[in-house]
Design an enzyme around this catalytic site. Structure first.
Site, PDB file in Angstrom:
ATOM      1  N   ASP A  86       1.445   2.559   3.554  1.00 16.20           N
ATOM      2  CA  ASP A  86       0.588   3.742   3.406  1.00 16.20           C
ATOM      3  C   ASP A  86       1.433   5.005   3.508  1.00 16.20           C
ATOM      4  O   ASP A  86       0.970   6.016   4.035  1.00 16.20           O
ATOM      5  CB  ASP A  86      -0.562   3.748   4.425  1.00 16.20           C
ATOM      6  CG  ASP A  86      -1.622   4.795   4.088  1.00 16.20           C
ATOM      7  OD1 ASP A  86      -1.644   5.264   2.934  1.00 16.20           O
ATOM      8  OD2 ASP A  86      -2.403   5.164   4.989  1.00 16.20           O
ATOM      9  N   HIS A 100       1.629   5.324  -1.705  1.00 17.37           N
ATOM     10  CA  HIS A 100       1.251   6.505  -2.496  1.00 17.37           C
ATOM     11  C   HIS A 100       2.507   7.119  -3.091  1.00 17.37           C
ATOM     12  O   HIS A 100       3.401   7.530  -2.356  1.00 17.37           O
ATOM     13  CB  HIS A 100       0.553   7.544  -1.611  1.00 17.37           C
ATOM     14  CG  HIS A 100      -0.706   7.030  -0.994  1.00 17.37           C
ATOM     15  ND1 HIS A 100      -1.931   7.126  -1.621  1.00 17.37           N
ATOM     16  CD2 HIS A 100      -0.931   6.392   0.176  1.00 17.37           C
ATOM     17  CE1 HIS A 100      -2.862   6.570  -0.838  1.00 17.37           C
ATOM     18  NE2 HIS A 100      -2.282   6.117   0.255  1.00 17.37           N
ATOM     19  N   HIS A 111       0.878  -1.195   0.000  1.00 16.50           N
ATOM     20  CA  HIS A 111       0.000   0.000   0.000  1.00 16.50           C
ATOM     21  C   HIS A 111       0.903   1.230   0.000  1.00 16.50           C
ATOM     22  O   HIS A 111       1.460   1.604   1.023  1.00 16.50           O
ATOM     23  CB  HIS A 111      -0.904  -0.009   1.240  1.00 16.50           C
ATOM     24  CG  HIS A 111      -1.853   1.145   1.304  1.00 16.50           C
ATOM     25  ND1 HIS A 111      -3.189   0.990   1.634  1.00 16.50           N
ATOM     26  CD2 HIS A 111      -1.687   2.479   1.102  1.00 16.50           C
ATOM     27  CE1 HIS A 111      -3.798   2.164   1.633  1.00 16.50           C
ATOM     28  NE2 HIS A 111      -2.889   3.085   1.315  1.00 16.50           N
ATOM     29  N   HIS A 154      -4.699  -0.734   5.728  1.00 13.29           N
ATOM     30  CA  HIS A 154      -4.204   0.028   6.893  1.00 13.29           C
ATOM     31  C   HIS A 154      -5.110  -0.072   8.118  1.00 13.29           C
ATOM     32  O   HIS A 154      -5.621   0.918   8.601  1.00 13.29           O
ATOM     33  CB  HIS A 154      -3.927   1.490   6.524  1.00 13.29           C
ATOM     34  CG  HIS A 154      -4.992   2.236   5.784  1.00 13.29           C
ATOM     35  ND1 HIS A 154      -6.318   2.151   6.108  1.00 13.29           N
ATOM     36  CD2 HIS A 154      -4.919   3.107   4.739  1.00 13.29           C
ATOM     37  CE1 HIS A 154      -7.001   2.932   5.292  1.00 13.29           C
ATOM     38  NE2 HIS A 154      -6.178   3.516   4.446  1.00 13.29           N
ATOM     39  N   HIS A 201     -10.436   1.100   1.708  1.00  9.42           N
ATOM     40  CA  HIS A 201     -10.237   2.028   2.827  1.00  9.42           C
ATOM     41  C   HIS A 201     -11.507   1.932   3.668  1.00  9.42           C
ATOM     42  O   HIS A 201     -12.544   2.474   3.293  1.00  9.42           O
ATOM     43  CB  HIS A 201     -10.015   3.459   2.328  1.00  9.42           C
ATOM     44  CG  HIS A 201      -9.833   4.439   3.458  1.00  9.42           C
ATOM     45  ND1 HIS A 201      -8.676   5.145   3.676  1.00  9.42           N
ATOM     46  CD2 HIS A 201     -10.674   4.799   4.467  1.00  9.42           C
ATOM     47  CE1 HIS A 201      -8.803   5.891   4.760  1.00  9.42           C
ATOM     48  NE2 HIS A 201     -10.021   5.705   5.260  1.00  9.42           N
ATOM     49  N   LYS A 229      -9.009  -0.502  -5.888  1.00  9.02           N
ATOM     50  CA  LYS A 229      -9.074   0.135  -4.574  1.00  9.02           C
ATOM     51  C   LYS A 229     -10.393   0.878  -4.405  1.00  9.02           C
ATOM     52  O   LYS A 229     -10.735   1.752  -5.194  1.00  9.02           O
ATOM     53  CB  LYS A 229      -7.903   1.128  -4.442  1.00  9.02           C
ATOM     54  CG  LYS A 229      -7.882   1.926  -3.153  1.00  9.02           C
ATOM     55  CD  LYS A 229      -7.532   1.050  -1.970  1.00  9.02           C
ATOM     56  CE  LYS A 229      -7.704   1.816  -0.655  1.00  9.02           C
ATOM     57  NZ  LYS A 229      -6.586   2.712  -0.385  1.00  9.02           N
TER      58      LYS A 229
HETATM   59  C1  NCD Z   1      -3.666   8.893   2.149  1.00  6.74           C
HETATM   60  C2  NCD Z   1      -3.198   9.933   1.117  1.00  6.74           C
HETATM   61  O1  NCD Z   1      -2.675  10.977   1.524  1.00  6.74           O
HETATM   62  O2  NCD Z   1      -3.334   9.682  -0.065  1.00  6.74           O
HETATM   63  N1  NCD Z   1      -3.723   9.519   3.435  1.00  6.74           N
HETATM   64  C3  NCD Z   1      -3.754   8.906   4.645  1.00  6.74           C
HETATM   65  O3  NCD Z   1      -3.894   9.603   5.650  1.00  6.74           O
HETATM   66  N2  NCD Z   1      -3.635   7.605   4.786  1.00  6.74           N
HETATM   67  C4  NCD Z   1      -4.980   8.310   1.721  1.00  6.74           C
HETATM   68  C5  NCD Z   1      -5.336   7.013   2.389  1.00  6.74           C
HETATM   69  O4  NCD Z   1      -4.595   6.036   2.294  1.00  6.74           O
HETATM   70  O5  NCD Z   1      -6.395   6.930   3.005  1.00  6.74           O
HETATM   71 ZN    ZN Z   2      -3.180   5.054   1.635  1.00 11.39          ZN
HETATM   72 ZN    ZN Z   3      -6.796   4.901   3.034  1.00 10.28          ZN
END
Ligand code: NCD
Ligand code: ZN
Ligand code: ZN
Length: 338
Positions: free
Chosen positions: A240, A14, A12, A168, A134, A95
């Site tokens: 995450d 970003h 996971h 998460h 999520h 997702k």
């Molecule tokens: C994530 C993001 O910034 O893209 N933020 C977070 O607080 N986890 C989005 C997500 O995974 O929910």
């Molecule tokens: Zn995330």
């Molecule tokens: Zn998330």
């Protein structure tokens, strides 16, 4: 004594786009063999063209590293089986975001009408495409994840062949749900193994620890630690790692997300050593994921770590990492296969 880990996976992640992508992608690509890339760009990744061109931008940003980006689509209830079939070689999972619940999720699912979701989820089951979720309602912030467990149960019961990954997870309720349904799995972040709400808001407010879902109570962290530390086969590491520019975190209206990519493996090692469970880290960090996502190919990489202090940089470009300016106790000794 050094510790060796084979082909770490981040299930996971970003990576964002543009300049941010260039900053953060090499940091994950250096230490991980592969990662599941979240689709919550603006606009979200929801067509074949968007997915393929995002993948190409990631490969460009991680050039020179042995790293595989596993691509995802942003769930839409309108995806047809033909469309998903045409993407099958490129797609690891889809997702699902409840509408508006987290960063860039405005186009997500509003209400969970099983009949509305059925065609796409049936197609995914038939094609063996996992659903990553999520899992938060829009209730009281501390209860959102626990309230969502009934939606997980509804999905797990209606689509028994669909692999559903609770992303998460932060609560003991989610941990308990894991063993009730054969087709429920979970990812756990590094920061939710480390902190509770006290660390975020118990003293001076710590914007760099603010994320969705918010860190919970000590007993929730205990439940997460238990399954991570025992190498529970349905639990995988998903950082995450969610970078935001410093100004968006240190501001009135702090963006949600903790940036952990550059130190994730080192701190996981330190944590597993501290709790005398280092022999389970390989399962948590790679082996379980390989079994759950059974049709992925993983580039071989071996990372060795040693007990040696490492001063975490204050920033990577304009992004502040977890433990910025602090010392962690494990460092990377060698990476083979990168
Ligand atoms: C994530 C993001 O910034 O893209 N933020 C977070 O607080 N986890 C989005 C997500 O995974 O929910
Ligand atoms: Zn995330
Ligand atoms: Zn998330």
């Amino acid at each position: 004594m050094s510790i060796t880990l084979d082909s770490p996976l981040d299930m996971h992640l970003h990576l964002r786009d543009g300049e941010m992508l260039s900053t953060v992608a090499p940091l994950s690509a250096k230490t991980f063999s592969g990662a599941i890339i979240m689709p919550n760009l603006v606009p979200p990744i929801s067509t074949k063209e968007e997915l393929l061109s995002y993948k190409a931008r990631i490969l460009e940003a991680t050039k020179g590293h042995t790293f595989k980006p596993y691509m995802t689509l942003f769930f839409k209830p309108t995806y047809t089986k033909e469309f998903l079939e045409s993407l099958q070689d490129e797609l690891i999972a889809i997702k699902l975001y409840p509408a508006g619940i987290t960063t860039n999720s405005e186009g997500g699912v509003a209400g969970f009408d099983v009949e509305e979701l059925r065609p796409t989820l049936t197609a995914m089951s038939e094609l063996n495409i996992p659903l990553c979720v999520h899992g938060e309602t829009n209730g009281f912030v501390m209860d959102r994840e626990a309230e969502f467990v009934s939606i997980y149960e509804m999905l797990a019961t209606n689509f028994p062949k669909l692999k559903i990954i609770m992303e998460h997870i932060t609560t003991k309720e989610s941990v308990e749900a894991l063993d009730r349904f054969e087709n429920l799995y979970a990812t756990i972040t590094l920061h939710h193994l480390l902190i509770t709400l006290d660390d975020v808001a118990g003293g001076m407010l710590q914007p760099h620890l603010f994320c969705k879902p918010i860190a919970k109570r000590p007993e929730d962290r205990e439940a997460l630690r238990k399954v991570a530390f025992e190498g529970h086969p349905k639990v995988m590491f998903g950082s995450d790692s969610a970078p935001h520019p410093q100004h968006a975190k240190e501001s009135c209206g702090c963006a949600a997300g903790v940036f952990t990519a550059p130190i994730a493996i080192q701190v996981l090692t330190e944590l597993f050593v501290k709790f005398s469970t280092i022999e389970k880290l390989q399962a948590f960090l790679s082996d379980n994921a390989q079994k759950i996502y059974s049709n992925i190919t993983i580039p071989k990489k071996q990372i060795s770590l040693e007990e040696k202090t490492f001063l975490v940089p204050n920033k990577y470009s304009n992004v502040v990492p977890l433990y910025a300016g602090e010392t962690i106790n494990y460092s990377i000794l060698e990476i083979e296969g990168d």
